[in-house]
Design an enzyme around this catalytic site. Structure first.
Site, mmCIF file in Angstrom:
data_model
loop_
_atom_site.group_PDB
_atom_site.id
_atom_site.type_symbol
_atom_site.label_atom_id
_atom_site.label_comp_id
_atom_site.label_asym_id
_atom_site.label_seq_id
_atom_site.Cartn_x
_atom_site.Cartn_y
_atom_site.Cartn_z
ATOM 1 N N HIS A 183 -46.544 -15.294 47.491
ATOM 2 C CA HIS A 183 -45.703 -14.213 48.043
ATOM 3 C C HIS A 183 -46.548 -13.225 48.856
ATOM 4 O O HIS A 183 -46.139 -12.080 49.059
ATOM 5 C CB HIS A 183 -44.985 -13.408 46.936
ATOM 6 C CG HIS A 183 -43.925 -14.168 46.207
ATOM 7 N ND1 HIS A 183 -43.595 -13.885 44.898
ATOM 8 C CD2 HIS A 183 -43.136 -15.182 46.596
ATOM 9 C CE1 HIS A 183 -42.643 -14.689 44.503
ATOM 10 N NE2 HIS A 183 -42.340 -15.504 45.521
ATOM 11 N N ARG A 220 -38.468 -20.613 36.263
ATOM 12 C CA ARG A 220 -39.854 -20.786 35.795
ATOM 13 C C ARG A 220 -40.142 -19.838 34.632
ATOM 14 O O ARG A 220 -39.693 -18.690 34.639
ATOM 15 C CB ARG A 220 -40.831 -20.508 36.939
ATOM 16 C CG ARG A 220 -40.839 -21.612 37.980
ATOM 17 C CD ARG A 220 -41.714 -21.260 39.165
ATOM 18 N NE ARG A 220 -40.916 -20.989 40.351
ATOM 19 C CZ ARG A 220 -41.367 -20.379 41.433
ATOM 20 N NH1 ARG A 220 -42.610 -19.954 41.492
ATOM 21 N NH2 ARG A 220 -40.575 -20.171 42.458
#
Ligand code: AMP
Length: 401
Positions: A177, A238
């Site tokens: 990210h 996740r």
């Protein structure tokens, strides 16, 4: 019309694309091809304020999607405007700490990094190779998600395992990210009217994937995602951090195979696994409102873990200029922002509930109460960063010729 950059972000079964003018930041068109590799595959796009769909031919793959996009660009006489292509590439390892012009050697290097991001890098390469066929004459640039985190100090990126595993096999934290965190911290500095090299921020990108990054004077100094995009916060599907001992227990006591554990932790955990309902925060908020206790629990755990990570990154600074929320959840969920900040009073973070609940979508906003350090909501724009960095690299290359 000035020169445009085509930005490509390939997932295993999707291809997001946009055409952006880096000079004035305008988006000429944007779209997504979804459910690729299946007859249900589709391409939708927005051009001149109108939503439309494009045909997707068999075998419904990335190449077929790009062929259709090229046909559309040609029919609309837009091909000549596109000067270059910028690709999002998830894992750049230690080799790539800046945007890089793609050639066969760079593509081979990206392929060799696939074991570090098996869900992402192969898909990125498919997009790159399809674009090379579709646009053989255009320069193409890779912008890496990991690049912004290459400034992490050793004490932040090394794990407590034998050092040889890093030295000989590159096992370390890389972080992801990066493009998003880079964009929002620079926007935050601009918003607060301070030079970025005098600002310290903790940035929380909360979407389907989630990460928190500590950014000191413009440089990433710690981040929650790890060698793979599995570490850290609880995410859509996740798990984030778990005791590594659980993996042995699943295998030894419950008979799980390695591949099953991988699927469990990557695709069946997080908000989905905790709630038993959905990975989608919006759906869970609605279910929690209707009295679903498991949905409510999932949101509480999600927020607690995010707050705990934000608080832990206080060790990176002597002083903090603000925290930032971005990503689909960070930008849109007042509930999650409230739940997270409730745990952060010790960091002098308090929000004004009215401001938090009544944001104007898509704008930068400070939801902090008067006594708090700034608590900023900043819509991310990874595509714009990719377009800008692609344009910048090509301008530098031209200057150097
Ligand atoms: P992203 O991966 O950044 O696109 O973010 C996707 C996540 O943002 C999903 O969990 C969505 O449910 C969540 N999201 C988007 N809009 C809202 C909203 N208005 N309220 C709560 N969650 C939202």
């Amino acid at each position: 019309m000035q020169s445009q950059i085509l930005v490509i972000n390939c997932g295993s079964s999707s291809l997001k694309f946009s055409v952006i003018n880096p000079a004035d930041k305008s988006v000429m068109l944007e779209g997504i091809a979804e459910q690729l590799q299946s007859p249900q595959g589709s391409i939708t796009l927005k051009y001149q304020q109108t939503k439309q769909s494009l045909p997707l031919k068999s075998p419904y793959d990335h190449q077929a999607a790009l062929d259709s996009i090229v046909k559309f660009l040609t029919e609309q006489s837009l091909m000549a405007l596109i000067q270059a292509i910028g690709h999002r590439v998830v894992h750049g390892g230690e080799k790539f700490n800046q945007p890089t012009l793609l050639d066969t050697q760079v593509i081979d290097n990206i392929k060799t990094l696939s074991p570090l991001a098996p869900l992402h890098n192969p898909a990125n390469v498919i997009g790159i190779e399809a674009c090379l066929k579709a646009f053989p004459d255009l320069p193409q640039v890779a912008v890496f998600d990991t690049a912004f985190h290459q400034t992490l100090p050793q004490h932040a990126y090394l794990y407590g395992i034998p050092l040889e595993l890093y030295q000989e096999h590159s096992i370390r934290k890389y972080g992801f990210h990066g493009t998003s965190h880079y964009y929002v911290v620079n926007k935050a500095a601009e918003y607060l009217n301070k030079p970025i090299n005098q600002c310290n921020f903790i940035s929380a990108h909360l979407g389907n994937g989630c990460s928190v990054t500590a950014v000191k004077q413009g440089q990433s100094v710690d981040t929650s995602l790890g060698m793979t995009p599995l570490e850290g916060l609880i995410m859509g599907t996740r798990s984030g951090d778990i005791d590594a001992g659980i993996i042995f227990d699943l295998a030894e006591r419950l008979g799980y195979q390695l591949e099953e554990i991988k699927t469990l932790l990557n695709k069946q955990s997080g908000l989905l696994g905790l709630s038993g309902l959905s990975n989608d925060c919006r759906e869970l908020e609605q279910a929690a409102n209707e009295g679903n206790a498991r949905a409510s629990l999932a949101l509480d755990i999600f927020a607690y873990k995010a707050a705990k990570t934000i608080a832990s990154f206080a060790v990176c600074f002597n002083q903090l200029d603000g925290i930032i929320f971005t990503g689909g959840i960070g930008e849109n969920s007042s509930l999650i922002r409230e739940k997270i900040t409730q745990h952060l009073a010790l960091l002098h973070i308090n929000i004004n509930s009215d401001t938090n609940n009544n944001l104007e979508r898509g704008t930068i906003c400070n939801i902090a109460s008067a006594a708090s350090i700034p608590c900023l909501i900043i819509p991310t724009n990874e595509e714009l960063v990719i377009a800008n960095q692609t344009n910048q690299l090509l301008s530098e290359e031209k200057r150097n010729v």
